[in-house]
Design a protein around this motif. Sequence first.
Motif, PDB file in Angstrom:
ATOM      1  N   GLY A   1       0.805  -1.217   0.000  1.00 62.20           N
ATOM      2  CA  GLY A   1       0.000   0.000   0.000  1.00 62.20           C
ATOM      3  C   GLY A   1       0.834   1.261   0.000  1.00 62.20           C
ATOM      4  O   GLY A   1       0.499   2.251  -0.678  1.00 62.20           O
ATOM      5  N   THR A   2       1.933   1.254   0.764  1.00 63.95           N
ATOM      6  CA  THR A   2       2.813   2.414   0.809  1.00 63.95           C
ATOM      7  C   THR A   2       3.414   2.696  -0.566  1.00 63.95           C
ATOM      8  O   THR A   2       3.441   3.840  -1.028  1.00 63.95           O
ATOM      9  N   THR A   3       3.908   1.644  -1.216  1.00 70.22           N
ATOM     10  CA  THR A   3       4.512   1.815  -2.538  1.00 70.22           C
ATOM     11  C   THR A   3       3.502   2.331  -3.552  1.00 70.22           C
ATOM     12  O   THR A   3       3.786   3.257  -4.330  1.00 70.22           O
ATOM     13  N   MET A   4       2.298   1.755  -3.543  1.00 73.77           N
ATOM     14  CA  MET A   4       1.291   2.170  -4.517  1.00 73.77           C
ATOM     15  C   MET A   4       0.810   3.599  -4.253  1.00 73.77           C
ATOM     16  O   MET A   4       0.598   4.377  -5.192  1.00 73.77           O
ATOM     17  N   GLY A   5       0.643   3.957  -2.988  1.00 74.19           N
ATOM     18  CA  GLY A   5       0.255   5.321  -2.667  1.00 74.19           C
ATOM     19  C   GLY A   5       1.339   6.319  -3.043  1.00 74.19           C
ATOM     20  O   GLY A   5       1.057   7.398  -3.593  1.00 74.19           O
ATOM     21  N   TYR A   6       2.580   5.966  -2.764  1.00 74.71           N
ATOM     22  CA  TYR A   6       3.731   6.813  -3.118  1.00 74.71           C
ATOM     23  C   TYR A   6       3.804   7.012  -4.633  1.00 74.71           C
ATOM     24  O   TYR A   6       3.963   8.128  -5.121  1.00 74.71           O
TER      25      TYR A   6
ATOM     26  N   LEU B   1      13.344   4.020  -1.453  1.00 73.95           N
ATOM     27  CA  LEU B   1      13.992   2.973  -0.664  1.00 73.95           C
ATOM     28  C   LEU B   1      14.124   3.399   0.797  1.00 73.95           C
ATOM     29  O   LEU B   1      13.816   2.620   1.709  1.00 73.95           O
ATOM     30  N   LYS B   2      14.575   4.626   1.033  1.00 70.53           N
ATOM     31  CA  LYS B   2      14.687   5.122   2.408  1.00 70.53           C
ATOM     32  C   LYS B   2      13.318   5.190   3.066  1.00 70.53           C
ATOM     33  O   LYS B   2      13.141   4.789   4.227  1.00 70.53           O
ATOM     34  N   PHE B   3      12.344   5.680   2.330  1.00 73.27           N
ATOM     35  CA  PHE B   3      10.998   5.834   2.856  1.00 73.27           C
ATOM     36  C   PHE B   3      10.388   4.484   3.203  1.00 73.27           C
ATOM     37  O   PHE B   3       9.813   4.305   4.282  1.00 73.27           O
ATOM     38  N   LEU B   4      10.543   3.519   2.323  1.00 72.17           N
ATOM     39  CA  LEU B   4       9.952   2.200   2.543  1.00 72.17           C
ATOM     40  C   LEU B   4      10.660   1.460   3.680  1.00 72.17           C
ATOM     41  O   LEU B   4      10.014   0.782   4.485  1.00 72.17           O
ATOM     42  N   THR B   5      11.975   1.603   3.771  1.00 73.09           N
ATOM     43  CA  THR B   5      12.724   0.939   4.848  1.00 73.09           C
ATOM     44  C   THR B   5      12.317   1.487   6.210  1.00 73.09           C
ATOM     45  O   THR B   5      12.061   0.730   7.150  1.00 73.09           O
TER      46      THR B   5
ATOM     47  N   ALA C   1       4.948  11.813   1.015  1.00 74.31           N
ATOM     48  CA  ALA C   1       6.299  11.401   0.635  1.00 74.31           C
ATOM     49  C   ALA C   1       6.461  11.374  -0.873  1.00 74.31           C
ATOM     50  O   ALA C   1       7.513  11.745  -1.409  1.00 74.31           O
ATOM     51  N   GLY C   2       5.423  10.924  -1.579  1.00 71.66           N
ATOM     52  CA  GLY C   2       5.487  10.922  -3.041  1.00 71.66           C
ATOM     53  C   GLY C   2       5.502  12.324  -3.613  1.00 71.66           C
ATOM     54  O   GLY C   2       6.239  12.610  -4.566  1.00 71.66           O
ATOM     55  N   LEU C   3       4.712  13.211  -3.040  1.00 73.11           N
ATOM     56  CA  LEU C   3       4.630  14.581  -3.556  1.00 73.11           C
ATOM     57  C   LEU C   3       5.925  15.362  -3.349  1.00 73.11           C
ATOM     58  O   LEU C   3       6.310  16.172  -4.188  1.00 73.11           O
ATOM     59  N   VAL C   4       6.616  15.122  -2.231  1.00 77.06           N
ATOM     60  CA  VAL C   4       7.874  15.837  -1.992  1.00 77.06           C
ATOM     61  C   VAL C   4       9.085  15.043  -2.479  1.00 77.06           C
ATOM     62  O   VAL C   4      10.227  15.462  -2.290  1.00 77.06           O
TER      63      VAL C   4
END
Length: 237
Positions: free
Chosen positions: A99-104, A162-166, A154-157
């Motif tokens: 979900g995080t990856t798809m939203g990002y 990789l850092k965000f997901l980790t 996070a996606g908008l900025v």
Amino acid sequence: MTVLHHQLPEKRQRLRSLLTIATLVVLFILFMTSGIREKVSVENVRQLGGTPLTGALIVIAMAGAWTFALPASVFFFITPVLFPPLAATGIICLGTATGTTMGYVAARYIGGPYVERFRHHRVTRFLKRHSSFATLFALRVFPSSPHMFINYGAGLVKIPLLKFLTATLCGVGIKAFLYATAIWGSVGASSISDALSWQNVSALFALGVLALIGHVLHRRWRRKSEIEDRPSNDTTS
């Protein structure tokens, strides 16, 4: 005027919290008096966790919700009822990663009018100024984190994925395990002594500490963001 402007959101937030608590109390009373409690046993509910399909559906539901910036935190509480702590933690982490990856990706690469609504959200503004690994980890590990807004922000900025997901998986993994331990032990307990085992009490204590630290940091970050926003507000006025 400025003081009143800041007090109104806080009053609304307190009112929403009181209404939420009152609603939960009413639902709990209805559940206890309706006879459903006798018909729905823990064993019957946990039979749903005996098939991999249930875990896959939870992952898909979390991914779908966070792709469109919708709430999915309810699965932090539902999943531990169906699965043991380690399995529940794994399912939540997998759903979070998807979900995080798809939203990002939706916010950073797809965009559109719906996504643009979140560009000036307070979470997006905060992430634009503070995007270190420690900050991202803290945002995820504390209870009541606005995960759907964090993903889009996070996606908008354009925080490195990789850092965000980790940081996300590290924070969510800890929180999910604590929730899973507390809920699995409490729901399946046959007596008060079992419900108050050291594992359950330790998990609840850790969640309480995280909630307290998160509240303190949230107030500090909010004051800091208000101070940082003042020059731009003064200039536009």
